[in-house]
Design a protein around this motif. Sequence first.
Motif, short mmCIF file in Angstrom:
data_model
loop_
_atom_site.label_atom_id
_atom_site.label_comp_id
_atom_site.label_asym_id
_atom_site.label_seq_id
_atom_site.Cartn_x
_atom_site.Cartn_y
_atom_site.Cartn_z
N ALA A 33 0.94 -1.21 -0.06
CA ALA A 33 0.04 -0.16 0.00
C ALA A 33 0.87 1.29 -0.08
O ALA A 33 1.90 1.28 0.62
N MET A 34 0.68 2.27 -0.73
CA MET A 34 1.46 3.53 -0.97
C MET A 34 0.74 4.65 -0.43
O MET A 34 -0.53 4.98 -0.62
N GLY A 35 1.52 5.66 -0.01
CA GLY A 35 0.78 6.94 0.26
C GLY A 35 1.70 7.83 0.05
O GLY A 35 2.92 7.79 0.04
N TRP A 36 1.38 9.19 0.15
CA TRP A 36 1.97 10.54 0.10
C TRP A 36 1.74 11.40 1.08
O TRP A 36 0.65 11.66 1.51
N PHE A 37 2.64 11.95 2.00
CA PHE A 37 2.49 13.00 2.81
C PHE A 37 3.28 14.10 2.64
O PHE A 37 4.19 13.96 1.59
N ARG A 38 3.05 15.28 3.35
CA ARG A 38 3.84 16.34 3.18
C ARG A 38 4.17 17.01 4.46
O ARG A 38 3.21 16.96 5.54
N GLN A 39 5.27 17.75 4.52
CA GLN A 39 5.41 18.59 5.74
C GLN A 39 5.92 19.98 5.24
O GLN A 39 7.15 20.00 4.63
N GLU A 46 1.65 15.89 7.26
CA GLU A 46 0.16 15.49 6.84
C GLU A 46 0.02 14.46 5.67
O GLU A 46 0.80 14.66 4.86
N PHE A 47 -1.17 13.98 5.65
CA PHE A 47 -1.66 13.04 4.90
C PHE A 47 -2.02 13.82 3.61
O PHE A 47 -2.58 14.83 3.56
N GLY A 59 -7.46 7.60 -1.80
CA GLY A 59 -8.07 8.51 -0.62
C GLY A 59 -7.38 9.78 -0.70
O GLY A 59 -5.99 9.89 -1.08
N TYR A 60 -7.93 10.75 -0.44
CA TYR A 60 -7.23 12.27 -0.48
C TYR A 60 -7.73 13.24 0.64
O TYR A 60 -8.65 12.96 1.31
N ALA A 61 -6.60 13.90 0.91
CA ALA A 61 -6.94 14.93 1.95
C ALA A 61 -7.87 15.96 1.06
O ALA A 61 -7.84 16.18 0.08
N ASP A 62 -8.80 16.49 2.11
CA ASP A 62 -9.76 17.46 1.64
C ASP A 62 -9.08 18.86 0.81
O ASP A 62 -9.60 19.23 0.07
N SER A 63 -7.89 19.15 1.44
CA SER A 63 -7.22 20.23 0.96
C SER A 63 -6.69 20.21 -0.53
O SER A 63 -6.50 21.00 -1.30
N VAL A 64 -6.54 18.59 -0.91
CA VAL A 64 -5.85 18.30 -2.35
C VAL A 64 -7.09 17.70 -3.19
O VAL A 64 -6.87 17.67 -4.35
N LYS A 65 -8.34 17.39 -2.70
CA LYS A 65 -9.30 16.67 -3.49
C LYS A 65 -9.58 17.68 -4.59
O LYS A 65 -9.88 18.73 -4.63
N GLY A 66 -9.53 16.87 -5.97
CA GLY A 66 -9.85 17.59 -7.05
C GLY A 66 -8.78 18.19 -7.76
O GLY A 66 -8.99 18.51 -8.83
#
Length: 127
Positions: A33-39, A46-47, A59-66
């Motif tokens: 399973a893979m994911g991206w986070f940022r700091q 944060e996810f 799945g996406y954080a609300d801040s990047v969705k779309g």
Amino acid sequence: QVQVAESGGGLVQAGGSLRLSCAASGRTFSSLAMGWFRQAPGKEREFVAAISRNGINTGYADSVKGRFTISRDNAKNTVYLQMNTLKPEDTAVYYCAAEDSAGSWAILRRHYEYHYWGQGTQVTVSS
């Protein structure tokens, strides 16, 4: 041991696009399973986005969705993060993470769910 390495960061103007890549080795890629986070400076990690082992669930954080899209190419052992309509607040070090104990359909949104991490790649969005 799983090795994870990001690439593709850089400097871009607001409204522009970047695509980050993350290559993983040491396991069959489809088992991860893979994911991206940022700091960002002074902030907690944060996810951003995650994708299941089978590539079907995302799945996406609300801040990047779309605006951001995560995808994977199991034949190339690579996961991608396409980032469009970038904003100055997207400026951060972006980290790729991998986990080898998740179910085929699982989306992992929490940093402590991942065992393996890359070194990060800087994304800077100028206004």
